[in-house]
Design a protein around this motif. Structure first.
Motif, PDB file in Angstrom:
ATOM      1  N   PRO A  11      13.754 100.521 -87.306  1.00  0.00           N
ATOM      2  CA  PRO A  11      15.097  99.961 -87.101  1.00  0.00           C
ATOM      3  C   PRO A  11      16.197 101.027 -87.048  1.00  0.00           C
ATOM      4  O   PRO A  11      16.451 101.725 -88.038  1.00  0.00           O
ATOM      5  N   THR A  12      16.834 101.160 -85.883  1.00  0.00           N
ATOM      6  CA  THR A  12      18.014 102.008 -85.696  1.00  0.00           C
ATOM      7  C   THR A  12      18.960 101.266 -84.760  1.00  0.00           C
ATOM      8  O   THR A  12      18.614 100.208 -84.236  1.00  0.00           O
ATOM      9  N   ALA A  13      20.127 101.830 -84.521  1.00  0.00           N
ATOM     10  CA  ALA A  13      21.047 101.224 -83.551  1.00  0.00           C
ATOM     11  C   ALA A  13      20.436 101.229 -82.155  1.00  0.00           C
ATOM     12  O   ALA A  13      20.637 100.295 -81.373  1.00  0.00           O
ATOM     13  N   ASP A  14      19.675 102.272 -81.830  1.00  0.00           N
ATOM     14  CA  ASP A  14      19.042 102.371 -80.506  1.00  0.00           C
ATOM     15  C   ASP A  14      17.850 101.433 -80.375  1.00  0.00           C
ATOM     16  O   ASP A  14      17.582 100.895 -79.296  1.00  0.00           O
ATOM     17  N   THR A  15      17.113 101.268 -81.469  1.00  0.00           N
ATOM     18  CA  THR A  15      15.878 100.483 -81.453  1.00  0.00           C
ATOM     19  C   THR A  15      15.903  99.534 -82.643  1.00  0.00           C
ATOM     20  O   THR A  15      15.341  99.838 -83.694  1.00  0.00           O
ATOM     21  N   PRO A  16      16.533  98.371 -82.522  1.00  0.00           N
ATOM     22  CA  PRO A  16      16.680  97.492 -83.682  1.00  0.00           C
ATOM     23  C   PRO A  16      15.388  96.894 -84.204  1.00  0.00           C
ATOM     24  O   PRO A  16      15.357  96.381 -85.321  1.00  0.00           O
ATOM     25  N   GLY A  17      14.310  96.957 -83.437  1.00  0.00           N
ATOM     26  CA  GLY A  17      13.044  96.370 -83.873  1.00  0.00           C
ATOM     27  C   GLY A  17      12.009  97.418 -84.246  1.00  0.00           C
ATOM     28  O   GLY A  17      12.170  98.612 -83.998  1.00  0.00           O
ATOM     29  N   THR A  18      10.923  96.940 -84.852  1.00  0.00           N
ATOM     30  CA  THR A  18       9.783  97.793 -85.209  1.00  0.00           C
ATOM     31  C   THR A  18       8.646  97.490 -84.237  1.00  0.00           C
ATOM     32  O   THR A  18       8.197  96.340 -84.135  1.00  0.00           O
ATOM     33  N   THR A  19       8.164  98.507 -83.546  1.00  0.00           N
ATOM     34  CA  THR A  19       7.153  98.312 -82.512  1.00  0.00           C
ATOM     35  C   THR A  19       5.999  99.281 -82.731  1.00  0.00           C
ATOM     36  O   THR A  19       6.213 100.462 -83.036  1.00  0.00           O
ATOM     37  N   PRO A 443      27.484 110.232 -81.153  1.00  0.00           N
ATOM     38  CA  PRO A 443      27.002 108.915 -81.589  1.00  0.00           C
ATOM     39  C   PRO A 443      26.853 108.842 -83.112  1.00  0.00           C
ATOM     40  O   PRO A 443      26.302 109.760 -83.735  1.00  0.00           O
ATOM     41  N   VAL A 444      27.351 107.761 -83.692  1.00  0.00           N
ATOM     42  CA  VAL A 444      27.287 107.581 -85.142  1.00  0.00           C
ATOM     43  C   VAL A 444      25.828 107.428 -85.570  1.00  0.00           C
ATOM     44  O   VAL A 444      25.091 106.601 -85.013  1.00  0.00           O
ATOM     45  N   HIS A 445      25.426 108.231 -86.548  1.00  0.00           N
ATOM     46  CA  HIS A 445      24.034 108.182 -87.000  1.00  0.00           C
ATOM     47  C   HIS A 445      23.934 108.765 -88.401  1.00  0.00           C
ATOM     48  O   HIS A 445      24.896 109.351 -88.915  1.00  0.00           O
ATOM     49  N   SER A 446      22.772 108.608 -88.989  1.00  0.00           N
ATOM     50  CA  SER A 446      22.493 109.213 -90.292  1.00  0.00           C
ATOM     51  C   SER A 446      20.999 109.438 -90.415  1.00  0.00           C
ATOM     52  O   SER A 446      20.201 108.529 -90.178  1.00  0.00           O
ATOM     53  N   ASN A 447      20.631 110.654 -90.793  1.00  0.00           N
ATOM     54  CA  ASN A 447      19.216 110.963 -91.024  1.00  0.00           C
ATOM     55  C   ASN A 447      18.800 110.687 -92.463  1.00  0.00           C
ATOM     56  O   ASN A 447      17.632 110.859 -92.824  1.00  0.00           O
ATOM     57  N   THR A 570      23.532  96.546 -75.498  1.00  0.00           N
ATOM     58  CA  THR A 570      24.964  96.851 -75.574  1.00  0.00           C
ATOM     59  C   THR A 570      25.412  96.895 -77.034  1.00  0.00           C
ATOM     60  O   THR A 570      26.234  97.741 -77.416  1.00  0.00           O
ATOM     61  N   LEU A 571      24.867  96.002 -77.866  1.00  0.00           N
ATOM     62  CA  LEU A 571      25.241  95.998 -79.279  1.00  0.00           C
ATOM     63  C   LEU A 571      24.865  97.320 -79.945  1.00  0.00           C
ATOM     64  O   LEU A 571      25.627  97.864 -80.758  1.00  0.00           O
ATOM     65  N   ARG A 575      27.338 100.039 -81.779  1.00  0.00           N
ATOM     66  CA  ARG A 575      27.111 100.586 -83.124  1.00  0.00           C
ATOM     67  C   ARG A 575      27.149 102.105 -83.117  1.00  0.00           C
ATOM     68  O   ARG A 575      27.638 102.727 -84.060  1.00  0.00           O
ATOM     69  N   ARG A 576      26.626 102.719 -82.055  1.00  0.00           N
ATOM     70  CA  ARG A 576      26.656 104.182 -81.971  1.00  0.00           C
ATOM     71  C   ARG A 576      28.083 104.706 -81.776  1.00  0.00           C
ATOM     72  O   ARG A 576      28.432 105.772 -82.278  1.00  0.00           O
ATOM     73  N   VAL A 577      28.920 103.958 -81.071  1.00  0.00           N
ATOM     74  CA  VAL A 577      30.287 104.421 -80.812  1.00  0.00           C
ATOM     75  C   VAL A 577      31.201 104.156 -82.008  1.00  0.00           C
ATOM     76  O   VAL A 577      31.973 105.020 -82.415  1.00  0.00           O
ATOM     77  N   PHE A 578      31.111 102.963 -82.600  1.00  0.00           N
ATOM     78  CA  PHE A 578      32.109 102.558 -83.589  1.00  0.00           C
ATOM     79  C   PHE A 578      31.636 102.645 -85.037  1.00  0.00           C
ATOM     80  O   PHE A 578      32.470 102.675 -85.952  1.00  0.00           O
ATOM     81  N   GLY A 579      30.336 102.644 -85.292  1.00  0.00           N
ATOM     82  CA  GLY A 579      29.854 102.772 -86.658  1.00  0.00           C
ATOM     83  C   GLY A 579      30.428 101.716 -87.587  1.00  0.00           C
ATOM     84  O   GLY A 579      30.390 100.515 -87.298  1.00  0.00           O
ATOM     85  N   ASP A 580      31.007 102.142 -88.699  1.00  0.00           N
ATOM     86  CA  ASP A 580      31.524 101.226 -89.714  1.00  0.00           C
ATOM     87  C   ASP A 580      32.745 100.442 -89.250  1.00  0.00           C
ATOM     88  O   ASP A 580      33.130  99.457 -89.902  1.00  0.00           O
ATOM     89  N   THR A 581      33.389 100.848 -88.172  1.00  0.00           N
ATOM     90  CA  THR A 581      34.567 100.116 -87.685  1.00  0.00           C
ATOM     91  C   THR A 581      34.202  99.020 -86.676  1.00  0.00           C
ATOM     92  O   THR A 581      35.089  98.339 -86.170  1.00  0.00           O
TER      93      THR A 581
END
Length: 822
Positions: A11-19, A443-447, A570-571, A575-581
């Motif tokens: 699960p990430t903003a790019d890949t919301p599912g587990t595959t 892009p908003v992210h966190s490792n 698109t969602l 999430r990558r552009v706006f993050g917490d906002t």
């Protein structure tokens, strides 16, 4: 036989599912979620999916778990078609290699409403020659299954489904008499039927629709005769001239001019699926589908010495014994395979479990499969897909501890980081940020992985993309295949010095007092100069290496936010552009515009509506808000029909249908204008596909945005968009590919700019680029009075008043991408 599972996404903003991808030498199985972004992740990982013949969906059927399925199916179908066309061409050239042309097929396994979800797409998805079969798994079918009998099997694996109904809603086993004595219902043709019979009939109807979507004998070149009065635009109309030659009819229809003769004309018959007006009704399902999957047992090693001692003659009888068969010796003695084979090995296997929330835990742990001597031997791992707050649940922790002989792998937002799952677009965004940090955000992210709340040793392995679970020849976790996080320092270090020099020159220019003074003078008559354009997806057809599919957000302070097209994930881009906002952005969203029903323009709509509905329900001031969706009636019908599969917020959506009946015009009354921030929406049909529309949004302060969608250049569009503050126009093809643009009903760069000049648009944004040419098209970016045109990139944020500033960076952008292909 070697086989292994590899984790494709967590699960990430790019890949919301587990595959997961289960590998055998000649076949692949896709397992888990096929959420939005799954297809793009497979492209990033360079995983060829043409060998996938079966997809096993876990969880409940809804857009969160299966939103990427339609795009994935299209890609699989097109990949197979292209592969076979290449093989046919190979044969035509007289190659000595006899490369077989494959007959493609696909089996989809999942929960209730899987077939219905696919059937809702019948008006915009159509492929030939790829039989697609759905296998809906239910708790009722699980209850009928005999002990140890698999739900499904092929020549490689056996599968046991576990359909989990949350506590309080579980099905019970009903007797045959109860089924037979169910209340009789009346079908559409007046016949009486039981509820079970009705459900079966509805299921067959849906399957017939899906079959026609993917395995029809419909032909594009087949024309049928009709009267002109029976034909509606934008259908392509033909007629036979006096010589019997078929010509394109370019005159008016009877709707447009009732005085013309009602002649015989020829039109293409719509594909079969599109002719189905409505589907049988359905309701959302809460059941979550889980699986146990195993390889077949492996026979022990054959002992020829013992076989000879038992009187078996070497040759075909030896072969029969190795295949598990019995043979008769010359003296009439029967020898069985277990007499000459060493003890075999149980097939390796795993369970994949998806639990959306805690109400599923009790029913899962109570399943009889966990103690089955027929099923569990050889099962050496459990892969958990867990909803929020479940990772440290005491019941699951106890289960893992009691089953410590198995490996436990957990995929959840609670233990997986929101890392940059798509390295190529992320690297491109970082390079653009170094060039112009004000308009190109990282892009908003966190490792970082969320911290554990529980104490004591961790009983599971955290899922990571690339992590491999080998099943055969022995079960083991292999972490050397894990995809490492993007090395951002390396991306920065590799940035060309000449690009940085050109960017510095541009920065100095736009920050000078002289530049700003001239800019202020030229733009003093432009309203809402602080309106911001965020280009979320700028590519065409399907996600590519650098560009996602179509979506552009316009934020106008004091009025609202407006989303133009909403392609897959698109969602995630938001999430990558706006993050917490992002919650603030969603609360401010007023209208979603969908230009046409091609999959790359609208498959992210349900997710965005759901996210909007969830966010606005949190506060009393917004819980009664309505979201407008404006489009052709085809899109509106799809939203309503899909709303039967899941409650995604459809009841809070207001529909604006732009069609001949409405005059392609919607005027807002003062109360609506106060709510939505718009005075009017005007649209016009354009040449691209059935129902394709271009549009102009006008705000009360005179700000006007015109959006082309996909189309050939349109004079009607130029008219409704006249005087636009901002024109967003597709520029799919470079000017050198004019013939491609004409054939595929798109525009070239020069054609898009010409519409902007005719429209007298003050600012022009070019987007929707083909994968076939470099990402910076050659263009004249100035035209008329202070008219500035720029090129869109994913994640770009630019204010209308700053187009000229971004245009100053064009030399640096050209240098950055001079040797790149999209």
């Amino acid at each position: 036989m070697k086989c292994w599972i590899q984790i494709l996404s967590t699960p990430t903003a790019d890949t919301p599912g587990t595959t997961l991808l289960l590998h055998f030498d000649s076949k692949r199985y896709l397992i888990g979620n096929v959420a939005e972004g799954t297809q793009r992740a497979s492209v990033q990982r360079r995983l060829g999916l043409t060998r996938v013949g079966d997809i096993f969906l876990t969880g409940t059927v809804g857009w969160e778990t299966a939103g990427g399925l339609l795009g994935m199916i299209l890609t699989l179908a097109d990949s197979t078609t292209n592969s076979n066309e290449g093989k046919r061409e190979h044969r035509k050239k007289g190659s000595e290699d006899n490369v077989p042309v494959e007959r493609s097929w696909l089996n989809l396994h999942g929960g209730k409403n899987l077939t219905h979800l696919l059937a809702t797409a019948r008006r915009f998805i159509f492929r030939k020659g790829m039989p697609l079969l759905t296998n809906e798994l239910t708790e009722k079918a699980d209850l009928k299954r005999k002990d140890g009998e698999p739900t499904w099997k092929d020549d490689r694996i056996k599968v046991w489904s576990m359909v989990i109904t949350p506590e309080g809603r579980s099905a019970r086993k009903r007797s045959h008499d109860e089924f037979a004595e169910s209340t009789l219902l009346e079908s559409a043709d007046g016949k009486q039927e039981t509820l079970e019979q009705q459900e079966d009939r509805h299921d067959q109807m849906r399957k017939a629709v899906v079959s026609n979507m993917f395995d029809s004998d419909w032909r594009l070149d087949a024309l049928i005769k009709k009267k002109l009065s029976e034909v509606k635009r934008p259908a392509a109309i033909f007629f036979r001239d006096e010589n019997g030659t078929i010509q394109k009819y370019r005159g008016p229809t009877l709707d447009e001019d009732p005085s013309i003769p009602d002649i015989d004309v020829l039109v293409r018959n719509p594909w079969p699926g599109a002719m189905i007006e409505t589907l049988p009704p359905t309701t959302p399902s809460t059941s979550s589908v889980c699986y146990i999957m195993k390889n077949y047992p492996q026979r022990g090693k054959f002992n020829p010495k013992v076989a000879k001692e038992l009187g078996v003659v070497p040759g075909k009888d030896f072969r029969a014994l190795t295949e598990g068969k019995s043979v008769t010796t010359p003296d009439g003695k029967i020898v069985t395979s277990d007499q000459v084979l060493a003890p075999g090995k149980e097939g390796g296997g795993f369970a994949i479990i998806e639990l959306p929330d805690e109400s599923y835990i009790g029913p899962l742990l109570a399943r009889e499969e966990w103690s089955s001597k027929e099923i569990m031997p050889g099962v050496g791992a459990v892969i958990w897909i867990l909803g929020p707050g479940l990772v440290e649940d005491q019941r699951l922790q106890k289960f893992m501890k009691e089953h410590s002989e198995m490996q436990h792998i957990v995929s959840s937002k609670d233990c997986c980081s929101n890392y940059l799952a798509l390295e190529s677009p992320a690297s491109a965004a970082i390079r653009l940020h170094l060039l112009d940090s004000e308009r190109f955000p990282i892009p908003v992210h966190s490792n970082d992985v969320p911290l554990r709340k529980a104490e004591g040793p961790r009983l599971y392995t955290k899922a990571r993309a690339g992590l491999t679970l080998q099943l055969e020849p022995k079960l083991e976790i292999q972490d050397e295949t894990i995809i490492q996080h993007l090395d951002t320092a390396a991306v920065i270090k590799e940035m060309p010095k000449e690009v940085l020099r050109l960017a510095k020159t541009a920065r100095e220019e736009v920050n000078s007092a002289e530049f700003q003074a001239k800019l202020d003078e030229n733009q003093q008559d432009i309203p809402s100069k602080d309106a911001e354009v965020i280009t979320l997806g700028t590519g065409s057809a399907l996600p590519s290496k650098y560009r996602n599919v179509s979506a552009t957000l316009l934020r106008v302070p004091g009025f609202g936010s407006y989303l133009f097209d909403c392609g897959e994930n698109t969602l995630g881009q938001l999430r990558r552009v706006f993050g917490d906002t992002l919650p603030e952005v969603l609360r401010d969203l007023k209208v979603i515009w969908i230009s046409h029903l091609h999959a790359d323009h609208h498959l992210g709509t349900a997710s965005v509506i759901r996210a909007w509905a969830k966010e606005t329900m949190k506060e009393g001031s917004t819980k009664d808000n309505k979201l407008f969706v404006a489009s052709d009636d085809g899109m509106i019908n799809w939203l309503k029909e899909y709303g039967e599969v899941e409650d995604y917020g459809q009841d809070r959506v207001e529909h604006i249908i732009l069609n001949p009946a409405s005059g392609y015009d919607h005027q807002f009354n003062p109360e609506e204008t106060q709510r939505v921030g718009l005075s009017s929406i005007q649209a016009c049909p354009v040449e691209h596909c059935h129902g394709a529309l271009a549009v102009a949004f006008t705000l009360p302060n005179g700000f006007k945005v015109a959006y082309s969608g996909d189309c050939r250049p349109s004079q009607r569009f130029a008219k409704i968009g006249e005087g636009a503050t901002l024109l967003i126009h597709e520029a799919t093809f470079d000017d050198e590919l004019q013939s491609d643009a004409y054939a595929k009903k798109h525009s070239t760069t020069a054609e898009a700019l010409a519409i902007g000049k005719k429209m007298k648009a003050r600012r022009i944004l070019l987007t929707h680029f083909s994968q076939r040419y470099q990402k910076i098209p050659v263009m004249d970016s100035h035209g008329g009075k202070d008219q500035v045109a720029i090129v869109a990139f994913d994640y770009m944020r630019v204010k209308v008043g700053e187009f000229a500033k971004l245009e100053a960076f064009k030399p640096a952008l050209m240098k950055l991408y001079e040797n790149e292909e999209a």
